[in-house]
Write a protein that holds these residues in place. Structure first.
Motif, PDB file in Angstrom:
ATOM      1  N   ALA A 257       2.909 -14.092  -3.715  1.00  0.00           N
ATOM      2  CA  ALA A 257       3.616 -12.860  -3.327  1.00  0.00           C
ATOM      3  C   ALA A 257       2.801 -11.658  -2.754  1.00  0.00           C
ATOM      4  O   ALA A 257       2.892 -10.984  -1.698  1.00  0.00           O
ATOM      5  CB  ALA A 257       4.644 -12.426  -4.294  1.00  0.00           C
ATOM      6  N   SER A 258       1.696 -11.557  -3.796  1.00  0.00           N
ATOM      7  CA  SER A 258       0.882 -10.521  -3.466  1.00  0.00           C
ATOM      8  C   SER A 258      -0.074 -10.813  -2.150  1.00  0.00           C
ATOM      9  O   SER A 258      -0.314  -9.991  -1.305  1.00  0.00           O
ATOM     10  CB  SER A 258      -0.088 -10.444  -4.660  1.00  0.00           C
ATOM     11  OG  SER A 258       0.595  -9.938  -5.744  1.00  0.00           O
ATOM     12  N   MET A 259      -0.387 -11.949  -1.995  1.00  0.00           N
ATOM     13  CA  MET A 259      -1.150 -12.367  -0.999  1.00  0.00           C
ATOM     14  C   MET A 259      -0.431 -12.400   0.256  1.00  0.00           C
ATOM     15  O   MET A 259      -0.985 -11.846   1.422  1.00  0.00           O
ATOM     16  CB  MET A 259      -1.930 -13.751  -1.383  1.00  0.00           C
ATOM     17  CG  MET A 259      -2.821 -14.152  -0.002  1.00  0.00           C
ATOM     18  SD  MET A 259      -3.604 -15.730  -0.323  1.00  0.00           S
ATOM     19  CE  MET A 259      -5.152 -14.990  -1.258  1.00  0.00           C
ATOM     20  N   ALA A 260       0.783 -12.880   0.367  1.00  0.00           N
ATOM     21  CA  ALA A 260       1.557 -12.872   1.416  1.00  0.00           C
ATOM     22  C   ALA A 260       2.007 -11.307   1.814  1.00  0.00           C
ATOM     23  O   ALA A 260       1.739 -11.344   3.210  1.00  0.00           O
ATOM     24  CB  ALA A 260       3.002 -13.523   1.271  1.00  0.00           C
ATOM     25  N   LEU A 261       2.131 -10.617   1.210  1.00  0.00           N
ATOM     26  CA  LEU A 261       2.425  -9.284   1.302  1.00  0.00           C
ATOM     27  C   LEU A 261       1.258  -8.464   1.806  1.00  0.00           C
ATOM     28  O   LEU A 261       1.246  -7.794   3.012  1.00  0.00           O
ATOM     29  CB  LEU A 261       3.070  -8.451   0.384  1.00  0.00           C
ATOM     30  CG  LEU A 261       4.411  -8.838  -0.169  1.00  0.00           C
ATOM     31  CD1 LEU A 261       4.810  -7.877  -1.527  1.00  0.00           C
ATOM     32  CD2 LEU A 261       5.558  -8.357   0.897  1.00  0.00           C
ATOM     33  N   ALA A 262       0.094  -8.594   1.232  1.00  0.00           N
ATOM     34  CA  ALA A 262      -1.119  -8.166   1.703  1.00  0.00           C
ATOM     35  C   ALA A 262      -1.266  -8.451   3.188  1.00  0.00           C
ATOM     36  O   ALA A 262      -1.981  -7.893   3.878  1.00  0.00           O
ATOM     37  CB  ALA A 262      -2.232  -8.085   0.778  1.00  0.00           C
ATOM     38  N   TRP A 263      -1.102  -9.696   3.339  1.00  0.00           N
ATOM     39  CA  TRP A 263      -1.416 -10.410   4.757  1.00  0.00           C
ATOM     40  C   TRP A 263      -0.657  -9.469   5.756  1.00  0.00           C
ATOM     41  O   TRP A 263      -1.042  -8.996   6.907  1.00  0.00           O
ATOM     42  CB  TRP A 263      -1.067 -11.688   4.820  1.00  0.00           C
ATOM     43  CG  TRP A 263      -1.106 -12.292   6.309  1.00  0.00           C
ATOM     44  CD1 TRP A 263      -2.282 -12.864   6.874  1.00  0.00           C
ATOM     45  CD2 TRP A 263      -0.037 -12.340   7.291  1.00  0.00           C
ATOM     46  NE1 TRP A 263      -1.969 -13.047   8.218  1.00  0.00           N
ATOM     47  CE2 TRP A 263      -0.633 -13.086   8.611  1.00  0.00           C
ATOM     48  CE3 TRP A 263       1.370 -11.689   7.520  1.00  0.00           C
ATOM     49  CZ2 TRP A 263      -0.054 -12.828   9.528  1.00  0.00           C
ATOM     50  CZ3 TRP A 263       1.846 -12.173   8.681  1.00  0.00           C
ATOM     51  CH2 TRP A 263       1.423 -12.710   9.797  1.00  0.00           C
ATOM     52  N   VAL A 264       0.833  -9.121   5.506  1.00  0.00           N
ATOM     53  CA  VAL A 264       1.574  -8.477   6.237  1.00  0.00           C
ATOM     54  C   VAL A 264       1.122  -7.163   6.679  1.00  0.00           C
ATOM     55  O   VAL A 264       0.910  -6.661   7.871  1.00  0.00           O
ATOM     56  CB  VAL A 264       3.055  -8.305   5.882  1.00  0.00           C
ATOM     57  CG1 VAL A 264       3.956  -7.294   6.475  1.00  0.00           C
ATOM     58  CG2 VAL A 264       3.835  -9.738   5.664  1.00  0.00           C
ATOM     59  N   LEU A 265       0.598  -6.384   5.458  1.00  0.00           N
ATOM     60  CA  LEU A 265       0.249  -4.889   5.701  1.00  0.00           C
ATOM     61  C   LEU A 265      -1.173  -5.116   6.582  1.00  0.00           C
ATOM     62  O   LEU A 265      -1.316  -3.814   7.189  1.00  0.00           O
ATOM     63  CB  LEU A 265       0.042  -4.398   4.226  1.00  0.00           C
ATOM     64  CG  LEU A 265       1.190  -4.168   3.369  1.00  0.00           C
ATOM     65  CD1 LEU A 265       0.593  -3.560   2.172  1.00  0.00           C
ATOM     66  CD2 LEU A 265       2.366  -3.348   4.108  1.00  0.00           C
ATOM     67  N   ALA A 266      -1.812  -6.165   6.418  1.00  0.00           N
ATOM     68  CA  ALA A 266      -3.159  -6.037   7.254  1.00  0.00           C
ATOM     69  C   ALA A 266      -2.888  -6.119   8.652  1.00  0.00           C
ATOM     70  O   ALA A 266      -3.965  -6.278   9.369  1.00  0.00           O
ATOM     71  CB  ALA A 266      -4.069  -7.259   6.545  1.00  0.00           C
ATOM     72  N   GLN A 267      -1.762  -6.626   9.288  1.00  0.00           N
ATOM     73  CA  GLN A 267      -1.703  -6.969  10.555  1.00  0.00           C
ATOM     74  C   GLN A 267      -1.759  -5.539  11.368  1.00  0.00           C
ATOM     75  O   GLN A 267      -2.087  -5.773  12.621  1.00  0.00           O
ATOM     76  CB  GLN A 267      -0.368  -7.617  10.800  1.00  0.00           C
ATOM     77  CG  GLN A 267      -0.455  -8.910  10.156  1.00  0.00           C
ATOM     78  CD  GLN A 267      -1.618  -9.664  10.108  1.00  0.00           C
ATOM     79  OE1 GLN A 267      -1.821 -10.112  11.497  1.00  0.00           O
ATOM     80  NE2 GLN A 267      -2.159  -9.878   9.070  1.00  0.00           N
ATOM     81  N   ALA A 268      -1.497  -4.522  10.782  1.00  0.00           N
ATOM     82  CA  ALA A 268      -1.414  -3.035  11.629  1.00  0.00           C
ATOM     83  C   ALA A 268      -1.272  -2.064  10.729  1.00  0.00           C
ATOM     84  O   ALA A 268      -0.540  -2.215   9.414  1.00  0.00           O
ATOM     85  CB  ALA A 268      -0.428  -2.944  12.583  1.00  0.00           C
ATOM     86  N   PRO A 269      -1.929  -0.703  10.974  1.00  0.00           N
ATOM     87  CA  PRO A 269      -1.729   0.264   9.897  1.00  0.00           C
ATOM     88  C   PRO A 269      -0.351   0.849   9.793  1.00  0.00           C
ATOM     89  O   PRO A 269      -0.007   1.750   9.115  1.00  0.00           O
ATOM     90  CB  PRO A 269      -2.795   1.299  10.506  1.00  0.00           C
ATOM     91  CG  PRO A 269      -2.982   0.988  11.946  1.00  0.00           C
ATOM     92  CD  PRO A 269      -2.715  -0.455  12.133  1.00  0.00           C
ATOM     93  N   HIS A 270       0.476   0.693  11.053  1.00  0.00           N
ATOM     94  CA  HIS A 270       1.883   1.398  10.707  1.00  0.00           C
ATOM     95  C   HIS A 270       2.889   0.227  10.452  1.00  0.00           C
ATOM     96  O   HIS A 270       4.211   0.759  10.459  1.00  0.00           O
ATOM     97  CB  HIS A 270       2.133   1.701  12.381  1.00  0.00           C
ATOM     98  CG  HIS A 270       2.379   0.640  13.240  1.00  0.00           C
ATOM     99  ND1 HIS A 270       1.371  -0.140  13.751  1.00  0.00           N
ATOM    100  CD2 HIS A 270       3.285   0.320  14.215  1.00  0.00           C
ATOM    101  CE1 HIS A 270       1.639  -0.948  14.793  1.00  0.00           C
ATOM    102  NE2 HIS A 270       2.884  -0.705  14.995  1.00  0.00           N
ATOM    103  N   ILE A 271       2.433  -0.743   9.566  1.00  0.00           N
ATOM    104  CA  ILE A 271       3.393  -1.460   9.119  1.00  0.00           C
ATOM    105  C   ILE A 271       3.781  -1.301   7.777  1.00  0.00           C
ATOM    106  O   ILE A 271       2.790  -1.267   7.088  1.00  0.00           O
ATOM    107  CB  ILE A 271       2.915  -3.149   9.357  1.00  0.00           C
ATOM    108  CG1 ILE A 271       2.973  -3.419  10.897  1.00  0.00           C
ATOM    109  CG2 ILE A 271       3.954  -4.183   8.324  1.00  0.00           C
ATOM    110  CD1 ILE A 271       2.266  -4.670  11.136  1.00  0.00           C
ATOM    111  N   LEU A 272       5.273  -1.321   7.454  1.00  0.00           N
ATOM    112  CA  LEU A 272       5.494  -1.346   5.874  1.00  0.00           C
ATOM    113  C   LEU A 272       6.244  -2.537   5.561  1.00  0.00           C
ATOM    114  O   LEU A 272       6.649  -3.086   6.631  1.00  0.00           O
ATOM    115  CB  LEU A 272       6.241  -0.007   5.665  1.00  0.00           C
ATOM    116  CG  LEU A 272       5.674   1.275   5.733  1.00  0.00           C
ATOM    117  CD1 LEU A 272       5.528   1.877   7.144  1.00  0.00           C
ATOM    118  CD2 LEU A 272       6.229   2.371   5.021  1.00  0.00           C
TER     119      LEU A 272
END
Length: 328
Positions: A257-272
């Protein structure tokens, strides 16, 4: 936790929020005490943004949050909720000013607040120009009832039209390692107009949990029961592919879960991201991703293990997808 802004005018919140749909039993039975424990843990972990909606249990999720806030006046969150869907006598969408105002007033009452930081139109009413809807939401901002306006599951073109009327604080859409559609224009459109992109279901509705679900976990009332990706034979194909990712996360000493969420956040700085959970224990893993920086090698390996389009089956059934704008 990394902090990100809901639109150009704030507020600033933790990059990982809390989706509160599960408080209403959307993914199986739960109770208010467990939801309140989760809210308490969220506050302690720096998870400062809550996302709910009128139709989550027809106000049940909002009521649970409202009772928690009343019992814990010192614990403050940035709250987003949604309106625009009408369930009776048959499910339809109504974005008229009268309907949205009625639903907003109900949300304020159930939450026990006089102001909501972010108010989304949950589903766009196609017959009504989005410029009119944005104008209605702008009135609510002027009246001090809401801080920012948002839309859920709209197309990039619709976002641009709405933003020409009033700044859009956020757009939320499903986005995760197995749902990549927003990469085809919506994430970029949010950046152009200054809106945050809020990823819901960023853990693929439980697929990236420590214990991956089985078909036996889905009762008839569970949203996933008839969703194509969770129906056989698709489900078995998907479990086998995701297990490779989960094994890789474990090899890196990181919860899936931590890795999957970190991947989402890494895609762009305006993503939550707003993962949902009924468990304070799972929330710890979710919150950990707000400080987890993935290396270039890790990101490359994740893309190899879970390439775009790997998931078998659509993310929604034909009935579930009604109201969502398709743009590619």
């Amino acid at each position: 936790m990394d902090q990100r802004t809901l639109g150009t005018a704030g507020p600033t919140v933790g990059a990982i929020g809390l989706g509160c749909m599960s408080f209403s039993g959307f993914y199986g039975a739960t109770d208010e005490a467990a939801s309140h424990r989760t809210l308490a843990a969220a506050h302690d972990l720096g998870v400062t943004h809550l996302d709910t909606a009128l139709i989550y249990g027809q106000g049940q999720s909002e009521e649970i949050i409202g009772r928690f806030l009343k019992a814990h006046p010192g614990r403050r969150f940035s709250i987003a909720t949604k309106g625009g869907i009408v369930l009776q006598p048959a499910r339809h969408f109504d974005n008229s000013e009268n309907r949205l105002r009625e639903q907003l007033e109900g949300s304020l009452r159930r939450l026990g607040v006089e102001h909501i930081d972010l108010y989304y139109v949950h589903r766009r009413e196609q017959e009504r120009p989005i410029e009119e809807v944005a104008g209605t939401l702008a009135k609510f901002v002027e009246e001090g009832k809401i801080g920012g306006i948002g839309f859920s599951e709209i197309a990039p073109a619709s976002l641009v039209r709405a933003a020409a009327v009033h700044p859009v604080a956020a757009v939320q859409s499903e986005y995760s390692l197995w749902t990549r559609l927003p990469e085809l224009g919506l994430i970029d459109a949010c950046a152009r107009v200054g809106a945050a992109f809020v990823a819901f279901s960023p853990l693929a509705r439980g697929m990236f949990a420590d214990r991956m679900p089985t078909r036996d976990d889905f009762g008839p009332q569970d949203f996933r029961y008839n969703t194509p990706r969770f129906v056989e034979p698709n489900f078995s194909f998907n479990r086998a592919i995701v297990q490779r990712f989960n094994a890789y996360a474990a090899s890196q000493g990181v919860a899936p879960a931590s890795m999957a969420l970190a991947w989402v956040l890494a895609q762009a700085p305006h993503i939550l991201a707003i993962p949902g959970t009924r468990s304070a224990e799972h929330l710890v893993q979710n919150a950990a991703s707000g400080t987890l920086a993935l290396s270039a090698d890790q990101l490359s390996e994740i893309d190899r293990l879970l390439p775009r389009g790997f998931a078998h089956g659509d993310r929604y059934s034909d009935q579930q997808i009604v109201g969502i704008e398709r743009y590619c």
